[in-house]
Design an enzyme around this catalytic site. Structure first.
Site, short mmCIF file in Angstrom:
data_model
loop_
_atom_site.label_atom_id
_atom_site.label_comp_id
_atom_site.label_asym_id
_atom_site.label_seq_id
_atom_site.Cartn_x
_atom_site.Cartn_y
_atom_site.Cartn_z
N GLU A 35 0.70 -1.24 -0.21
CA GLU A 35 0.06 -0.02 -0.11
C GLU A 35 0.89 1.36 -0.06
O GLU A 35 1.17 1.70 -1.13
CB GLU A 35 -0.88 0.04 1.29
CG GLU A 35 -2.08 0.94 0.96
CD GLU A 35 -3.59 0.33 1.76
OE1 GLU A 35 -3.38 -0.78 2.35
OE2 GLU A 35 -4.37 0.99 1.84
N GLU A 44 -1.99 0.46 13.21
CA GLU A 44 -3.06 0.74 12.57
C GLU A 44 -4.28 0.88 13.24
O GLU A 44 -5.41 1.28 13.23
CB GLU A 44 -2.99 -0.02 11.41
CG GLU A 44 -4.28 0.19 10.50
CD GLU A 44 -4.36 -0.41 8.94
OE1 GLU A 44 -3.70 -1.57 9.04
OE2 GLU A 44 -4.87 0.08 8.12
#
Ligand code: BGC
Length: 829
Positions: free
Chosen positions: A353, A625
């Site tokens: 990502e 996260e």
């Protein structure tokens, strides 16, 4: 560009730009009859480039030209190479890897987002004093390949030293076997001078341990989750293959690759025999651990280093407290910021990502702008955002945009177009930032204004909501407790106000009136739909209250009531965190600004899962996260979105700077500041430093048994309002430049004294006491709610309550009594 361009983009006639292709080597020999007074190399690439002049690597940038919205803006860096040139034969060489322009980007497994083939652009400008010659990338270059067999940002690099042509980048090399080059079309008007600090090797870390795992693998632990790569020196036989696999975490004694998803994160070095020092050139990894395979003999820790690699920004903010866990939380936010500022502000540095996610930087921007001077990196990124917004008609969710589906306007993500320039203006006080972004800001706001329903609410369309609320289902991170459209309209209350202020500051009176009216319209609509007359906020969630309180949506009376309700909710959750990206940056402010400082500290200092400090207790060295990216049993959360290095939830550090460190800017750019630490949470000291335009501001405080000392250093030209913390008369001072110190007596803490005859309300009114009491209760009855604010709590003592608790044991009674005795003691000592 400052100089007219003469070069072209050139590529090897043999290059295909496909996956797995060796890096492209280019060279051009030229003769000089005299040495120039000055020689400047201007360099960029489609791909990532390292240049050489006469065998020496040019400059100290890595991964140049970084990542921008290349078709609009491609960065050309300039290097002074005067001292590298000689009279006689010289060689300009370059290696071009695939980088962001060609390599796969995003989880969709797509590559070649910007270019079909790698290409070099170079101009060596030779100034002979009165006469200038330019050696520019053109058809006279020769192309070959070398040791770099494949390279990719996500997957890593393979270098076969046996295939590196010796002396290819210096005079005397026979390039007759090399091939021709071809020109690649590229808009030269996209070339720009460096707008930001380049990516560099910023620091090196030595291993803290070299381990042998249960399965017999060798793993090096660098003690810190970081972005970068490894450099090693090895003596090996010809053909020996050394493989490095990079991971953030170990599970059951072995490295775990789940958090990197499909990124291979693997580098390989193949020896030509003898001793070599090697570091990959065209990749970076997010890692703490490296599994090393094929190392000849035992791995000496002195032979290997982690090379921390990111945008080389200047550090401007520091905070230290008396609490080691809080210091680690702060350090984790600093590291997550460093690791995610590799050219653009990204979500994470390790998995498939690493994109410029707008919501993540929007949540973290005030923290980032305090810790480092981010005007370069974020200023450049905002230019890309504005250009892509203009070209596409929307603010992309990731900038530069590489997603295959078009984005739609969303709160916290797309509205970064407004809130980031605003945050940068507040921090640095430069109205130029607002002026530069003005068109992008207004376009976004007017677009959203056109989407409002008849009531004035933003009630339709996709929203990320309170992304990653810990109570959202694992497979639906947007499905948190707080209504997504409540979140959207609340954020719109904030951004329309920022927009109106911006227009006013820039003297755009008509716009200011338009946006002011819009702000009032949305606020009124929000209040009608979501807020009761007394200040209860629909949905009754921590995030909902935090938004309504901190975004100025409530009147004063409503605000106080909402603060009480929020404090109650936070206590009811046992100070476990219950907010995602939208609420987390605000919840501590919402509490401390409504008279609930104790609750703010309890929330901050909680260590159970999920909480701010839970990851710290699990050994985290960066911000995760998810609140539970690693679960209490040490396994990785199986949701597939479990990076250990996402800065967004580290946004609480901004509150720590302003509240524990005590420094806030009254005027943008800190021309006038307020120094008012709010002491609590059992902390006994803190010190903060912040470099502002006028110099360094320093604040430190120390609490002793009966006294308090506050020392503040203020640069010349800055005025500081000082509110002495815990001062019995709430003393205030106004000071100018210099160092100022106050020591004064503070009342000995006189918290309450509680026992089993205290009422639940008495205990509940003291946040620390209630927390200790509730914790003791929960060990016996996990998950069973206790409400210290219910009407009967006012007269119900603990003893009476226990009569109503079926199965209340003597042990429970004893534990509750002990917990209450402990807080009573703590309060009087
Ligand atoms: C990213 C996030 C981002 C989100 C939004 C994730 O995959 O890592 O941080 O904001 O997607 O969809």
């Amino acid at each position: 560009m400052t100089t007219p361009t003469q070069g072209a983009f050139i590529t090897s006639a043999a290059s295909t730009g496909r996956e797995g292709e060796p890096a492209m080597y280019l060279r051009r020999a030229f003769s000089l009859a005299e040495r120039p007074v000055r020689a400047t190399l201007r360099l960029t690439a489609l791909g990532v480039v390292e240049a050489r002049v006469n065998g020496a690597v040019v400059g100290d940038e890595v991964l140049a030209p970084g990542w921008t919205s290349y078709r609009h803006r491609l960065v050309v860096s300039e290097h002074d190479v005067t001292d590298d040139l000689v009279v006689g034969e010289n060689v300009l060489g370059a290696i071009v890897g695939e980088g962001w322009a060609l390599g796969r980007l995003g989880w969709e497994n797509k590559r070649n987002h910007y270019a079909e083939r790698p290409a070099l652009f170079a101009e060596l400008v030779l100034d002979f004093g009165g006469r200038t010659e330019v050696i520019a990338s053109d058809g006279s270059f020769r192309a070959g390949t070398g040791g770099i067999r494949d390279n990719g940002i996500y997957d890593g690099e393979t270098f076969d030293a046996r295939l590196e042509p010796s002396g290819w980048d210096a005079a005397g090399f026979d390039d007759s076997a090399w091939g021709d080059v071809e020109t690649v079309e590229w808009p030269l008007e996209a070339l720009i001078d460096s707008p930001a600090e380049p990516i560099r090797r910023v620091e090196e870390l030595a291993p803290v341990a070299v381990m042998t795992t249960p399965s017999g693998k060798t793993v090096v632990d660098f003690g810190q989750n970081l972005s970068g790569r490894v450099r090693f020196t090895v003596t090996a036989e010809e053909g020996a293959v050394i493989t490095l696999r990079h991971a953030e975490v170990m599970v059951a004694g072995e490295i775990d690759m789940e958090t990197v998803r499909t990124a291979k994160a693997t580098d390989r070095f193949i020896s030509a025999g003898g001793t070599d020092t090697w570091e990959p050139r065209f990749t970076f990894h997010g890692f703490r651990y490296v599994e090393v395979e094929g190392w000849p003999g035992e791995l000496d820790p002195a032979a290997i280093r982690a090379v921390v690699t990111h945008s080389d920004m200047t550090r401007i903010g520091w905070l230290e407290t008396s609490d080691p866990l809080l210091n680690q939380l702060h350090s984790n936010a600093v590291w997550s910021m460093r690791d995610n500022f590799v050219g653009v502000p990204t979500d994470c540095p390790q998995r498939d990502e690493r994109l410029g996610w707008t919501g993540d930087i929007n949540a973290f921007a005030p923290t980032a702008a305090f810790l480092y001077d981010v005007r370069g990196v974020l200023g450049s990124w905002l230019r890309d955002l504005a250009l892509e917004q203009k070209a596409m008609g929307f603010v992309p969710w990731v900038v530069p945009d590489v997603l295959s589906t078009p984005s739609s306007p969303t709160a916290l993500w797309s509205d970064v177009a407004v809130s980031l320039p605003w945050a940068l203006y507040r921090e640095y006080g430069d109205t130029g930032i607002l002026a530069q972004a003005y068109e992008s800001m207004t376009t976004f706001i007017r677009q959203v204004a056109g989407l409002l329903d008849d009531d004035g609410l933003w009630s339709t369309g996709f929203q990320y909501g309170d992304w990653l609320d810990p109570d959202a289902p694992d497979d639906n991170p947007a499905g948190g407790k707080t209504d997504r459209h409540l979140v959207a309209s609340a954020y719109l209350c904030k951004t329309t106000r920022e927009m109106a202020e911006t227009a006013r500051i820039l003297g755009r009176d008509q716009d200011a009136a338009e946006f002011g009216a819009l702000a009032a319209h949305v606020r009124a609509a929000f209040r009608r739909e979501y807020v009761t007359e007394k200040g209860r906020v629909a949905g009754e969630t921590v995030t909902g209250y935090s938004l309504a309180i901190t975004f100025g949506i409530l009147d004063d009376d409503q605000r106080a009531h909402a603060g009480d309700l929020l404090a109650r909710l936070v206590a009811k959750a046992g100070y476990r965190i219950s907010t995602g990206f939208a609420g987390t940056p605000l919840v501590t402010d919402a509490l401390s600004s409504t008279g609930h400082l104790d609750e703010a500290y309890l929330l901050l200092l909680e260590t159970g899962c999920p909480s701010f400090l839970y990851p710290v207790t699990m050994g985290a060295t960066t911000i995760w996260e998810r609140w539970d990216s690693v679960r209490p049993d040490g396994t990785i959360n199986p949701s597939g979105m479990t990076s250990l290095n996402h800065y967004a939830l580290g946004a609480v550090v901004d509150w720590m700077h302003r509240t524990i460190g005590g420094l806030t800017a009254i005027e943008p750019g800190y021309r006038r500041v307020r120094i008012a630490p709010l002491v609590g949470g059992g902390l006994t000291s803190a010190s903060l430093r912040h470099t502002i335009a006028a110099g360094d501001v320093e604040v430190s405080w120390k609490r002793e048994a009966q006294s308090m000392t506050l020392t503040a250093t203020v640069p010349e030209g800055v005025t500081a309002e000082i509110a002495l913390p815990l001062h019995p008369d709430a003393e205030m001072h106004e000071v100018g430049g210099g160092t100022h110190s106050w020591t004064y007596g503070v009342p000995v803490a006189t918290g309450g004294s509680y026992d089993l005859d205290s009422t639940l309300k008495e205990i509940a009114d003291d946040a620390a006491a209630w927390r200790a009491f509730f914790d003791a209760f929960s060990t016996h009855f996990p998950g069973v709610p206790l409400d210290g604010t219910a009407p009967e709590a006012a007269f119900m003592t603990v003893n009476t309550m226990l009569e109503y608790v079926p199965g209340a044991s003597d042990e429970l009674r004893g534990d509750l009594a002990a917990a209450l005795a402990r807080v009573s003691e703590g309060a009087s000592s």
